[in-house]
Scaffold this motif. Structure first.
Motif, PDB file in Angstrom:
ATOM      1  N   ALA A   5     -37.698 -29.769  -7.967  1.00  0.00           N
ATOM      2  CA  ALA A   5     -36.771 -30.160  -6.917  1.00  0.00           C
ATOM      3  C   ALA A   5     -36.319 -28.967  -6.083  1.00  0.00           C
ATOM      4  O   ALA A   5     -36.169 -29.060  -4.876  1.00  0.00           O
ATOM      5  CB  ALA A   5     -35.560 -30.857  -7.522  1.00  0.00           C
ATOM      6  N   SER A 195     -41.349 -43.107  -4.618  1.00  0.00           N
ATOM      7  CA  SER A 195     -40.767 -42.763  -5.915  1.00  0.00           C
ATOM      8  C   SER A 195     -41.324 -41.467  -6.498  1.00  0.00           C
ATOM      9  O   SER A 195     -40.769 -40.939  -7.453  1.00  0.00           O
ATOM     10  CB  SER A 195     -41.009 -43.898  -6.911  1.00  0.00           C
ATOM     11  OG  SER A 195     -42.393 -44.160  -7.021  1.00  0.00           O
ATOM     12  N   SER A 196     -42.405 -40.949  -5.925  1.00  0.00           N
ATOM     13  CA  SER A 196     -42.973 -39.712  -6.454  1.00  0.00           C
ATOM     14  C   SER A 196     -43.649 -38.942  -5.326  1.00  0.00           C
ATOM     15  O   SER A 196     -44.056 -39.519  -4.318  1.00  0.00           O
ATOM     16  CB  SER A 196     -43.992 -40.015  -7.567  1.00  0.00           C
ATOM     17  OG  SER A 196     -45.080 -40.758  -7.050  1.00  0.00           O
ATOM     18  N   ASN A 222     -28.057 -39.337   1.068  1.00  0.00           N
ATOM     19  CA  ASN A 222     -27.865 -39.483  -0.375  1.00  0.00           C
ATOM     20  C   ASN A 222     -29.171 -39.823  -1.081  1.00  0.00           C
ATOM     21  O   ASN A 222     -29.444 -39.332  -2.188  1.00  0.00           O
ATOM     22  CB  ASN A 222     -26.818 -40.565  -0.662  1.00  0.00           C
ATOM     23  CG  ASN A 222     -25.415 -40.137  -0.270  1.00  0.00           C
ATOM     24  OD1 ASN A 222     -25.148 -38.950  -0.120  1.00  0.00           O
ATOM     25  ND2 ASN A 222     -24.517 -41.093  -0.097  1.00  0.00           N
ATOM     26  N   ARG A 223     -29.980 -40.652  -0.435  1.00  0.00           N
ATOM     27  CA  ARG A 223     -31.257 -41.025  -1.060  1.00  0.00           C
ATOM     28  C   ARG A 223     -32.254 -39.863  -1.031  1.00  0.00           C
ATOM     29  O   ARG A 223     -33.051 -39.702  -1.956  1.00  0.00           O
ATOM     30  CB  ARG A 223     -31.809 -42.272  -0.374  1.00  0.00           C
ATOM     31  CG  ARG A 223     -30.990 -43.510  -0.751  1.00  0.00           C
ATOM     32  CD  ARG A 223     -31.488 -44.786  -0.138  1.00  0.00           C
ATOM     33  NE  ARG A 223     -30.696 -45.914  -0.630  1.00  0.00           N
ATOM     34  CZ  ARG A 223     -30.720 -47.116  -0.109  1.00  0.00           C
ATOM     35  NH1 ARG A 223     -31.496 -47.388   0.927  1.00  0.00           N
ATOM     36  NH2 ARG A 223     -29.977 -48.079  -0.615  1.00  0.00           N
ATOM     37  N   ASP A 225     -31.337 -36.683  -1.235  1.00  0.00           N
ATOM     38  CA  ASP A 225     -30.868 -35.804  -2.301  1.00  0.00           C
ATOM     39  C   ASP A 225     -31.230 -36.354  -3.678  1.00  0.00           C
ATOM     40  O   ASP A 225     -31.629 -35.603  -4.576  1.00  0.00           O
ATOM     41  CB  ASP A 225     -29.351 -35.619  -2.210  1.00  0.00           C
ATOM     42  CG  ASP A 225     -28.932 -34.733  -1.043  1.00  0.00           C
ATOM     43  OD1 ASP A 225     -29.776 -33.963  -0.553  1.00  0.00           O
ATOM     44  OD2 ASP A 225     -27.771 -34.841  -0.611  1.00  0.00           O
ATOM     45  N   SER A 226     -31.099 -37.674  -3.842  1.00  0.00           N
ATOM     46  CA  SER A 226     -31.403 -38.287  -5.122  1.00  0.00           C
ATOM     47  C   SER A 226     -32.882 -38.149  -5.452  1.00  0.00           C
ATOM     48  O   SER A 226     -33.244 -37.797  -6.583  1.00  0.00           O
ATOM     49  CB  SER A 226     -31.007 -39.769  -5.085  1.00  0.00           C
ATOM     50  OG  SER A 226     -31.340 -40.404  -6.295  1.00  0.00           O
ATOM     51  N   LEU A 227     -33.739 -38.394  -4.462  1.00  0.00           N
ATOM     52  CA  LEU A 227     -35.179 -38.266  -4.692  1.00  0.00           C
ATOM     53  C   LEU A 227     -35.524 -36.830  -5.038  1.00  0.00           C
ATOM     54  O   LEU A 227     -36.267 -36.553  -5.985  1.00  0.00           O
ATOM     55  CB  LEU A 227     -35.948 -38.731  -3.448  1.00  0.00           C
ATOM     56  CG  LEU A 227     -37.470 -38.576  -3.521  1.00  0.00           C
ATOM     57  CD1 LEU A 227     -38.046 -39.395  -4.669  1.00  0.00           C
ATOM     58  CD2 LEU A 227     -38.109 -38.989  -2.202  1.00  0.00           C
ATOM     59  N   ARG A 228     -34.978 -35.915  -4.300  1.00  0.00           N
ATOM     60  CA  ARG A 228     -35.243 -34.489  -4.536  1.00  0.00           C
ATOM     61  C   ARG A 228     -34.802 -34.079  -5.938  1.00  0.00           C
ATOM     62  O   ARG A 228     -35.518 -33.391  -6.659  1.00  0.00           O
ATOM     63  CB  ARG A 228     -34.514 -33.668  -3.483  1.00  0.00           C
ATOM     64  CG  ARG A 228     -34.592 -32.161  -3.671  1.00  0.00           C
ATOM     65  CD  ARG A 228     -33.758 -31.467  -2.619  1.00  0.00           C
ATOM     66  NE  ARG A 228     -33.835 -30.041  -2.755  1.00  0.00           N
ATOM     67  CZ  ARG A 228     -33.072 -29.305  -3.535  1.00  0.00           C
ATOM     68  NH1 ARG A 228     -32.167 -29.896  -4.297  1.00  0.00           N
ATOM     69  NH2 ARG A 228     -33.207 -28.000  -3.593  1.00  0.00           N
ATOM     70  N   ASN A 229     -33.615 -34.509  -6.342  1.00  0.00           N
ATOM     71  CA  ASN A 229     -33.051 -34.068  -7.617  1.00  0.00           C
ATOM     72  C   ASN A 229     -33.702 -34.737  -8.815  1.00  0.00           C
ATOM     73  O   ASN A 229     -33.631 -34.216  -9.928  1.00  0.00           O
ATOM     74  CB  ASN A 229     -31.544 -34.323  -7.640  1.00  0.00           C
ATOM     75  CG  ASN A 229     -30.800 -33.461  -6.640  1.00  0.00           C
ATOM     76  OD1 ASN A 229     -31.260 -32.360  -6.311  1.00  0.00           O
ATOM     77  ND2 ASN A 229     -29.665 -33.938  -6.162  1.00  0.00           N
ATOM     78  N   ASN A 230     -34.332 -35.891  -8.590  1.00  0.00           N
ATOM     79  CA  ASN A 230     -34.940 -36.626  -9.708  1.00  0.00           C
ATOM     80  C   ASN A 230     -36.415 -36.360  -9.879  1.00  0.00           C
ATOM     81  O   ASN A 230     -37.048 -36.920 -10.773  1.00  0.00           O
ATOM     82  CB  ASN A 230     -34.700 -38.117  -9.531  1.00  0.00           C
ATOM     83  CG  ASN A 230     -33.258 -38.511  -9.785  1.00  0.00           C
ATOM     84  OD1 ASN A 230     -32.608 -37.966 -10.665  1.00  0.00           O
ATOM     85  ND2 ASN A 230     -32.735 -39.429  -8.987  1.00  0.00           N
ATOM     86  N   LEU A 231     -36.990 -35.529  -9.044  1.00  0.00           N
ATOM     87  CA  LEU A 231     -38.423 -35.232  -9.191  1.00  0.00           C
ATOM     88  C   LEU A 231     -38.663 -34.425 -10.459  1.00  0.00           C
ATOM     89  O   LEU A 231     -37.887 -33.538 -10.800  1.00  0.00           O
ATOM     90  CB  LEU A 231     -38.907 -34.447  -7.966  1.00  0.00           C
ATOM     91  CG  LEU A 231     -39.009 -35.252  -6.675  1.00  0.00           C
ATOM     92  CD1 LEU A 231     -39.320 -34.334  -5.504  1.00  0.00           C
ATOM     93  CD2 LEU A 231     -40.077 -36.317  -6.806  1.00  0.00           C
TER      94      LEU A 231
END
Length: 231
Positions: A5, A195-196, A222-223, A225-231
Motif C-alpha cells: 500500500a 478489488s485487487s 475514502n474508498r 484510501d480503503s483500497l490502498r490500505n487493504n492491498l
C-alpha cells in the motif's frame, strides 16, 4: 508479489464539483499526489480552460503545497486530440503553467478522452517534457488494440486509464510507463470499484473527473484510501 500500500499514491483526475477554491484545494491535499482542481465556475470546462489559458489559483495551489511539504504535484490540460481549437493554445498554456510552477516537481497530464493517432500529440508531449518532471495522458474510454499500440509508441512516463473498463491493461503497456489506475467509478451505472491490483500500479484515482459526478467526492476518497490500505 503484490504491491504494498505504501508504494501506491492516491490522486485525482482534475475536475471537482466544488464552487469554492479553498474547499477544492483542501480536498486535493487529502491525496498523496495532490492535483490542481479544475472548477467549472472558475475555469470553465477543460476546453474553456485552454481557450482562455485560465489557471487561476494555480499559484495558490503551489504555495499551499510548499506549506504542507508536498514535493510532487499533478496538473492537467486538455490535449490536442480533445481540444478543438488551434494547438498553439495548448503550447501557450504549457508555457503559462511553467511560469507559475517552474521550481516545482510537476507531473503534467494531457486529458485525452479521445485517442487518435496524432503527430500533434507526440509533439506537445515532447515539448512538455522540457518543462515538467513527468508527463502522462489520461484516457477514460475502453481502449482498442490500436489505441494501446499508439499509447505505447508515445514518450510517456505515466498512463492514466479507466481500470474498470480496461482490466489487465498493465499486461499490454510497456513497463517503461507507470500506470495510474482509475479504480473508483464516477458513474453509478458502472461497476463501482476493483478489488485487487497488480504490482505494476503506481497510482490510483477515480476513473474520471468529478465535476459532473453524482457521487460524493469524500466517499470516493475514502474508498481510494480503503483500497490502498487493504492491498
Amino acid at each position: 508479489m503484490a504491491t504494498m500500500a505504501k508504494d501506491i499514491l492516491t490522486t485525482g483526475v482534475g475536475s471537482l464539483p466544488f464552487r469554492d477554491i479553498d474547499e477544492a484545494l483542501a480536498y486535493s491535499f487529502k491525496h498523496e499526489l495532490p492535483f490542481f482542481p479544475q472548477l467549472l465556475n472558475i475555469h470553465g470546462d477543460m476546453i474553456d480552460q485552454v481557450k482562455s489559458c485560465n489557471f487561476k489559483y494555480l499559484e495558490l495551489f503551489i504555495n499551499e503545497a510548499r506549506k504542507r511539504g508536498k514535493p510532487h504535484l499533478k496538473v492537467q490540460l486538455a490535449g490536442p486530440n480533445t481540444y478543438p481549437g488551434n494547438v498553439s493554445d495548448i503550447y501557450d498554456c504549457i508555457e503559462e503553467i511553467y511560469k507559475i510552477t517552474n521550481d516545482t516537481d510537476i507531473y503534467f497530464f494531457f486529458d485525452e478522452p479521445i485517442i487518435n493517432h496524432s503527430q500533434e500529440l507526440e509533439e506537445v508531449i515532447l515539448y512538455a517534457k522540457k518543462y515538467f518532471t513527468k508527463i502522462g495522458i489520461h484516457c477514460c474510454k475502453k481502449l482498442l488494440n490500436k489505441d494501446i499500440s499508439y499509447i505505447i509508441s508515445l514518450p510517456l512516463d505515466i498512463f492514466s486509464v479507466d481500470y474498470i473498463l480496461n482490466p489487465n491493461i498493465e499486461g499490454l503497456i510497456s513497463k517503461k510507463i507507470d500506470i495510474m489506475a482509475g479504480v473508483i467509478a464516477t458513474n453509478s451505472a458502472t461497476k463501482e470499484t476493483v478489488s485487487s491490483l497488480s504490482e505494476r500500479i503506481s497510482y490510483i484515482s477515480a476513473t474520471c473527473g468529478l465535476a459532473h459526478s453524482q457521487r460524493d467526492p469524500e466517499l470516493i476518497l475514502n474508498r481510494l484510501d480503503s483500497l490502498r490500505n487493504n492491498l
